[in-house]
Design a protein around this motif. Structure first.
Motif, mmCIF file in Angstrom:
data_model
loop_
_atom_site.group_PDB
_atom_site.id
_atom_site.type_symbol
_atom_site.label_atom_id
_atom_site.label_comp_id
_atom_site.label_asym_id
_atom_site.label_seq_id
_atom_site.Cartn_x
_atom_site.Cartn_y
_atom_site.Cartn_z
ATOM 1 N N LEU A 166 0.771 -1.073 0.032
ATOM 2 C CA LEU A 166 -0.088 -0.148 -0.066
ATOM 3 C C LEU A 166 0.885 1.200 -0.038
ATOM 4 O O LEU A 166 1.802 1.455 0.878
ATOM 5 N N HIS A 243 -13.932 1.330 0.869
ATOM 6 C CA HIS A 243 -12.940 1.771 0.131
ATOM 7 C C HIS A 243 -13.197 2.346 -1.143
ATOM 8 O O HIS A 243 -14.227 1.824 -1.871
ATOM 9 N N HIS A 244 -12.797 3.412 -1.422
ATOM 10 C CA HIS A 244 -13.055 4.010 -2.600
ATOM 11 C C HIS A 244 -11.478 4.256 -3.400
ATOM 12 O O HIS A 244 -10.643 5.034 -2.753
ATOM 13 N N PHE A 262 -13.325 4.178 -7.759
ATOM 14 C CA PHE A 262 -14.024 3.002 -7.913
ATOM 15 C C PHE A 262 -14.598 2.674 -6.449
ATOM 16 O O PHE A 262 -13.800 2.558 -5.586
ATOM 17 N N ALA A 263 -15.951 2.418 -6.405
ATOM 18 C CA ALA A 263 -16.212 2.104 -4.844
ATOM 19 C C ALA A 263 -16.305 0.558 -4.918
ATOM 20 O O ALA A 263 -17.340 -0.102 -5.535
ATOM 21 N N ASP A 265 -16.740 -3.224 -3.130
ATOM 22 C CA ASP A 265 -17.591 -3.777 -2.002
ATOM 23 C C ASP A 265 -16.894 -4.764 -1.050
ATOM 24 O O ASP A 265 -17.230 -4.651 -0.102
ATOM 25 N N ARG A 266 -16.175 -5.788 -1.651
ATOM 26 C CA ARG A 266 -15.438 -6.368 -0.435
ATOM 27 C C ARG A 266 -13.997 -6.522 -1.141
ATOM 28 O O ARG A 266 -13.567 -6.842 -2.381
ATOM 29 N N PRO A 267 -13.017 -6.781 -0.436
ATOM 30 C CA PRO A 267 -13.049 -6.710 1.091
ATOM 31 C C PRO A 267 -13.047 -5.444 1.371
ATOM 32 O O PRO A 267 -12.982 -4.490 0.653
ATOM 33 N N TYR A 268 -13.437 -5.039 2.664
ATOM 34 C CA TYR A 268 -13.496 -3.983 3.136
ATOM 35 C C TYR A 268 -12.723 -4.081 4.759
ATOM 36 O O TYR A 268 -12.753 -5.090 5.247
ATOM 37 N N GLY A 269 -12.192 -2.661 5.104
ATOM 38 C CA GLY A 269 -11.744 -2.637 6.523
ATOM 39 C C GLY A 269 -12.965 -2.739 7.448
ATOM 40 O O GLY A 269 -13.910 -2.146 7.000
ATOM 41 N N LEU A 270 -12.573 -3.126 8.487
ATOM 42 C CA LEU A 270 -13.618 -2.852 9.459
ATOM 43 C C LEU A 270 -13.080 -2.470 11.136
ATOM 44 O O LEU A 270 -12.258 -3.253 11.298
ATOM 45 N N ILE A 271 -13.481 -1.360 11.389
ATOM 46 C CA ILE A 271 -12.931 -0.945 12.721
ATOM 47 C C ILE A 271 -13.905 -0.768 13.496
ATOM 48 O O ILE A 271 -14.838 -0.444 13.553
ATOM 49 N N GLU A 272 -13.652 -1.395 14.786
ATOM 50 C CA GLU A 272 -14.451 -1.336 16.045
ATOM 51 C C GLU A 272 -13.926 -1.002 17.296
ATOM 52 O O GLU A 272 -12.812 -1.152 17.374
#
Lengths: 288, 288, 288, 288
Positions: A166, A243-244, A262-263, A265-272
């Protein structure tokens, strides 16, 4: 070594009740999705199928409809408390009740009884009660609040290892769908006012934070919900990083100065994460 | 009796493009889901796998992103026309292009570059072109417009047979999720203005019709979209009857004077119909 | 009273990796959905946006793909352990890793490299690790296992109150969609064999229990999973009661001897419970 | 220029009927989702709200349940014909009936009355009737048949323009989810046998075609369905190209010899086409 029954609960999920209230010819509607979950002295029903301790899920459903008539539906936190206390108090075998409510909001269109569904976020409440003289808890929240900052978000200085590709960036789109829960210290509050203040805190925290990471934004959103609301003690948030990705237009002889994304769908980050006051009381263990 | 190739089409579906436009520090965003479908001289690819006639779906995707950069995204009808004409004109083998666009709307929150997704209805456009000098068609629309009248709706006088048990009613909830398409006579219009007028017609038709059937409401909604918009020639609507059943509270000693309803999921009524002007030109047969 | 950061975690969710393995011309495929969640010394990223402690979710995704190549994908429990240990060991700031995997199964059709997706239940694994020399846990499971008994289920003798209208029955349809998780005592096992035995126990418990309540069936299903598998210490199940209501055909002059049912969507009962051995070790509190 | 009513239809959608049939203690179940759509002399209900011509959607639902009892449910094509003819014949105002059925299949587990839902493809039927002495049509089909070839698929030699970046490949994964409809010449057939033969043709066409394009595979699948079934005259297919992208592992010092793929969600290619016999009769225009 014996096999034994562990924690358990049961109830009726997703009871879709719509309540019409009239002020002369002017109507108001409340549109809820109510899920009830009860637990207590339920060994026999599991071990032998003896249902004597069981208040049926059908009765739970009936109760929701009957209470909607009898008491009306005001704030969902109050409606949830009413139901939860009723269930625990009505049968000696039922020790804990959990009532989760989702409220769909409608806006008025022309005329006194015509409405359009506001398709945005859903207001939620999660009420737990061990009976009107036992421990109780009210958690308010929202879900599906979809937010986007088109600039003002950076991401760099992260750890790198052999699998890191990245590129750091000092300008990206930050987009998420917020699910948030805020825990009240007590069981009486101006729920509507508190809701509007909490929601405003989430929005302000998102829009006004120059973000170096989604975690930083999440923390700031939670902080603003607690700030100035002494009746709250904790906020929990779950926020996907939607993510975009910047599209590479170079093959077509074009640059892309943060214009075309580009928008994905998967995978996506998940912050909790949770933000709380240092005096927040713990939640009883059987409530997890 | 021989086996032959029949009608066919191909394309890239659901291209999720987000375009950021800047007016100084103030940003605007356009958020689209674009689906392309092409047809023409495609016998060889089906019969022998020879791809010489095929503009790949990957190229279609690239084109959508590149056009978003090159031309910006204004009204989705214009963006659709631009793409459809390009695809037909770019390869001699491609005779027809169909571009379907869904636009997700965002509202501004505090600050110049922060947005909240408006979760209500989705604006749509369906553009067909046989090339810039061939027949073309623009259809605009919306979907997921969820409406409810809490009174002002009756249903009685219907046909009865041996399987009829429904009781007539002179007061019920009428709720639906509107999908509507309106067909333009030409390929140039004030798309945004036309959209706002059509949407207002749908809302007014729904709210202001004292309804004896959902069909009557549908017709009146379509009539109001056409009325006063001479640039339109047809409206098609698909409207589920989202049943709200009155709960029987008598077993609990309560009446239910149209106060407490159960919002059912399935089955549901489904009402579909078209309202058009008597001079509406037919759609070319290969466009069905 | 200060505002502080509470429990938190982050990761990449729903990484869709497909791995092809070749045995000569014969192919095998593994099709996974992997979600990673990490936690540890993450105060700075929340409080100041300093990302030095953060292994990015993009790197997590890369790692999943790279490990699929490097090690292949055998049993999902092993693949999850490999990933979880790697993440904890790779950065001093990461103390806990949670890897959740869903496996979609494919059956072979004619030929060595053609497959049809088996649309039934999904095999799952949930692995937690504090590093290869810290506490670890492996939980295996499945979801979307949809089962139905068309007789052999009764429901009566339940508690009644003023909102009870349900009639007792001695013959009903019992249908559910099982989600089950079984916890292993250790981190090495014959995962595939254990999976097949656990699944067989769920099916046998469901089919062979003359049911007086769904709770009784759930308990018996859990008991059979544990029985004969000393490597397991707990089973958790979540089972909706997918109601099938007998249709009243009397208005049409017909009886309905448990022949014609309406399969309802919402509301539904939801029964959740755990069956465990009396020596089951507790799960570390930060793992809830 | 006047505004007039155009084509319209109405009906009850998604009636979920489950039928249990007993052969002594051995049970069989049929699990359907039935959608009815009627049209005819429906001007008045649209223009004035006069419902005299309307057989209510509630009655349609009742009829489905009553017919399930009265006639049982055998092949869905027969059940659809029975219903469609009934609706047209029962009211002079109803001229056309369309009945669409989805059948969920269940496999037997141990014991005579226990079943597991086969989560794979769904069998479908679409029946249209203008009454038992009018034109009729039966179309059979399936949906959600998910297939994958891990090799034996190439894609090259395609048209290129300035937006083309796709590299040609001589080895890729080909994956799709088939929706197919095959049209029968008549209204009597061995539906079950025909279904199994058609499904086998789809599978064989997919697995045995060395593919140079998804269009070629689609055509071959359709051809095999028609081949040897003289009772069929057309097959329509809709097949998304479920892209599996080869992951670039070079940054990690690894090659990727068609081993590790990312299964993408959106966008996807969408290939639609029809294969028919050159003597296939046209479908009546009001049936589109």
């Amino acid at each position: 070594m014996a096999i034994v029954l562990g924690p358990n609960r049961y109830g009726k999920a997703e009871i879709r009740v719509v309540r019409v209230e009239r002020d002369g010819v002017v109507h108001r509607i409340k549109d809820l999705n109510v899920s009830v979950s009860l637990s207590g002295a339920m060994d026999e029903v599991h071990l032998t199928g003896d249902n004597a301790a069981v208040l049926t899920t059908d009765t739970q459903k009936n109760t929701v409809f009957a209470f909607a008539k009898k008491y009306g539906i005001g704030e969902i936190e109050d409606f949830g408390l009413l139901l939860a206390r009723h269930f625990v108090d009505s049968q000696p075998t039922i020790h804990h009740a959990r009532v989760e409510i989702r409220e769909y909001t409608w806006d008025r269109i022309s005329g006194p009884h015509s409405f359009i569904r506001d398709g945005g976020e859903i207001r939620t409440a999660l009420v737990r009660s061990d009976g009107s003289d036992g421990p109780e808890s009210v958690v308010s929240g929202l879900t599906d609040l979809v937010l986007l900052n088109s600039t003002g978000s950076e991401f760099h200085g992260f750890a790198e290892d052999e699998y890191t590709t990245l590129a750091p960036t000092d300008d990206r789109i930050l987009a998420t769908a917020v699910t948030a829960w805020w825990r009240h210290r007590g069981t009486a509050a101006s729920w509507g006012e508190s809701y509007r203040a909490a929601r405003a805190g989430l929005l302000a925290g998102f829009a006004e934070t120059h973000s170096l990471s989604l975690q930083q934004t999440l923390y700031e959103m939670g902080r603003r919900v607690l700030d100035g609301q002494p009746g709250l003690c904790e906020v929990r948030m779950s926020m996907p990083n939607k993510h975009h990705f910047l599209v590479d237009l170079e093959p077509f002889g074009m640059d892309n100065d943060n214009e075309v994304y580009f928008a994905a769908d998967r995978p996506y980050g998940l912050i909790e994460g949770s933000v709380l006051t240092d005096d927040a009381p713990p939640v009883p263990p059987h409530w997890h």
